[in-house]
Motif scaffolding. Structure first.
Motif, short mmCIF file in Angstrom:
data_model
loop_
_atom_site.label_atom_id
_atom_site.label_comp_id
_atom_site.label_asym_id
_atom_site.label_seq_id
_atom_site.Cartn_x
_atom_site.Cartn_y
_atom_site.Cartn_z
N MET A 1 0.91 -1.30 -0.07
CA MET A 1 0.00 0.05 0.00
C MET A 1 0.79 1.28 -0.08
N ASN A 2 1.99 1.20 0.77
CA ASN A 2 2.96 2.19 0.87
C ASN A 2 3.49 2.80 -0.43
N LYS A 3 4.00 1.53 -1.32
CA LYS A 3 4.43 1.85 -2.51
C LYS A 3 3.48 2.41 -3.38
N GLN A 4 2.17 1.85 -3.43
CA GLN A 4 1.14 2.34 -4.43
C GLN A 4 0.91 3.91 -4.04
N ILE A 5 0.79 4.19 -2.76
CA ILE A 5 0.38 5.58 -2.34
C ILE A 5 1.65 6.79 -3.03
N LEU A 6 2.85 6.22 -2.75
CA LEU A 6 4.10 6.69 -3.15
C LEU A 6 4.09 7.03 -4.64
N LYS A 7 3.74 5.95 -5.21
CA LYS A 7 3.89 6.01 -6.93
C LYS A 7 2.83 6.87 -7.37
N LYS A 8 1.68 6.95 -6.74
CA LYS A 8 0.49 7.77 -7.11
C LYS A 8 0.78 9.31 -6.98
N ILE A 9 1.63 9.52 -5.74
CA ILE A 9 1.99 10.59 -5.47
C ILE A 9 2.92 11.38 -6.31
N THR A 10 4.09 10.60 -6.53
CA THR A 10 5.40 10.86 -7.44
C THR A 10 4.81 11.09 -8.90
N SER A 11 3.82 10.36 -9.33
CA SER A 11 3.24 10.23 -10.70
C SER A 11 2.40 11.48 -11.16
N ASN A 12 1.93 12.09 -10.23
CA ASN A 12 1.24 13.12 -10.21
C ASN A 12 1.83 14.53 -10.97
N GLN A 13 1.45 15.08 -12.03
CA GLN A 13 2.16 16.01 -12.54
C GLN A 13 2.43 17.17 -11.68
N LEU A 14 1.58 17.44 -10.73
CA LEU A 14 1.58 18.61 -9.91
C LEU A 14 2.81 18.31 -8.98
N PHE A 15 3.31 17.39 -8.88
CA PHE A 15 4.17 16.86 -7.45
C PHE A 15 5.52 17.73 -7.58
N ILE A 16 6.21 17.68 -8.86
CA ILE A 16 7.36 18.57 -9.22
C ILE A 16 7.34 19.82 -8.61
N PRO A 17 6.13 20.77 -9.30
CA PRO A 17 6.13 22.12 -8.90
C PRO A 17 5.68 22.31 -7.54
N LEU A 18 4.83 21.58 -6.83
CA LEU A 18 4.57 21.67 -5.42
C LEU A 18 5.67 21.45 -4.58
N MET A 19 6.50 20.29 -5.07
CA MET A 19 7.63 20.15 -4.06
C MET A 19 8.87 21.34 -4.36
N ALA A 20 8.84 21.86 -5.57
CA ALA A 20 9.78 23.11 -5.93
C ALA A 20 9.21 24.24 -4.86
#
Length: 355
Positions: free
Chosen positions: A1-20
């Motif tokens: 489950m942890n892997k699926q959640i992390l993959k879903k978060i990191t694959s979201n296109q908004l992830f990079i600008p939000l992290m920045a």
């Protein structure tokens, strides 16, 4: 489950600008917690206005967000970028001043209503976009080469429109678009960008513009076989960018009620392109996320404001932004993505889950 959640978060296109965005916020919070302070003061006219670094980011990031809307469509449809945006702002802004001031650079009153001058700027901006679109869509010239023409000659054309003079608009109401409306402490640019976002949201939701643009960018030949006209879609994307440029020109010129042909919107096209890239959109065209590009625009302005906060000279800003571009290119490379995926699988939490 942890892997699926992390993959879903990191694959979201908004992830990079939000992290920045979060990274920049943390850096500023550590360096100076006062960075996030917003105060109420008064401007030269004695009207209440909000001030602070966050207000500056919202204010100056708005014009960049407007440009990112058009640049996203151009990038998605043509697989290239328009590098003439800054010069086109100078042309549209100069045309606006010509209508407002007439042939007199120091008029006592404006010669035409502001709305008329803005509509002229919109027509000029769209004509410049149509010129670039024609070269790209009809004559099949690579976008960066096609837009190099206006990039080179645009500011000279802008100066020629007003006989190389610097007209000054005498009506204080014109300054409202790039400043504050009396009685409203929030910058007018915030309302302008909200209006632009609402319009593009309606267009993307109730028309096929987004679908057709992505189809053309992914495979032009296949889109043609499916009844889409790639030439028209590419042409239209440049015209829409020209309209966005006119809105940005209104804001830019309104800030000072005049224009400096060689300085106005200098290098803003690079920031607009970087906003699209930071939003996770492929610069080679195809699928896009408009909201990620808009968020990317504010991240770029956040970065610019942060660099100024650290007393970085304006001439050196391009070098720091170049580092961001390099990092984006590296992290978007397939080999790096594959390596990061393999590295993630080796983390203890994921190894235990696999077992």
């Amino acid at each position: 489950m942890n892997k699926q959640i992390l993959k879903k978060i990191t694959s979201n296109q908004l992830f990079i600008p939000l992290m920045a965005l979060i990274l920049l916020a943390v850096i500023n919070l550590i360096n100076d917690p006062g960075f996030f302070k917003v105060t109420v003061g008064t401007n030269n006219a004695g009207n209440p206005v909000l001030s602070g670094y966050l207000i500056t980011i919202l204010d100056y990031g708005s014009e960049l967000a407007i440009l990112a809307i058009g640049m996203t469509l151009v990038t998605a449809a043509s697989g290239g970028q328009d590098i003439s945006v800054g010069a086109t702002i100078a042309i549209a802004g100069s045309a606006m001043l010509r209508v407002l001031c007439g042939g007199n650079s120091r008029p006592e009153t404006i010669k035409a209503p502001i709305i008329v001058a803005f509509l002229v700027a919109c027509i000029v901006g769209m004509l410049c976009g149509a010129f670039n679109g024609m070269l790209v869509a009809i004559f099949k010239i690579q976008p960066m080469i096609a837009t190099l023409i206006l990039f080179t000659a645009g500011r000279s054309i802008a100066a020629w429109i007003n006989n190389n003079e610097l007209p000054i608009v005498p009506d204080p109401k014109f300054a409202y678009f790039g400043g504050f409306i009396p009685g409203i402490p929030i910058p007018t640019t915030v309302f302008i960008v909200i209006a632009c976002i609402i319009v593009i949201a309606i267009v993307l939701k109730y028309t096929n513009l987004g679908l057709y643009t992505q189809a053309v960018g992914i495979n032009e030949n296949s889109s043609r076989l499916n009844g889409i006209n790639p030439t028209f879609i590419k042409f239209l994307s440049f015209v829409i960018l020209g309209l966005c440029v006119a809105v940005a020109a209104l804001i830019k010129v309104s800030r000072l009620s005049t224009i400096n042909y060689s300085v106005i919107a200098k290098d803003i096209e690079m920031d607009a392109i970087l906003a699209v890239a930071l939003g996770g959109n492929a610069l080679s065209g195809g699928k896009f996320n408009m909201w990620a590009s808009i968020l990317g625009a504010y991240v770029i302005q956040f970065l610019t404001t942060t660099l100024y906060k650290f007393n970085v000279q304006s001439d050196a800003l391009a070098a720091y932004k170049a580092v961001v571009v390099i990092l984006l290119v590296i992290f978007s490379a397939p080999t790096v993505r594959d390596y990061m995926t393999k590295l993630t699988k080796q983390l203890p939490m994921f190894r235990k889950e696999a077992a």
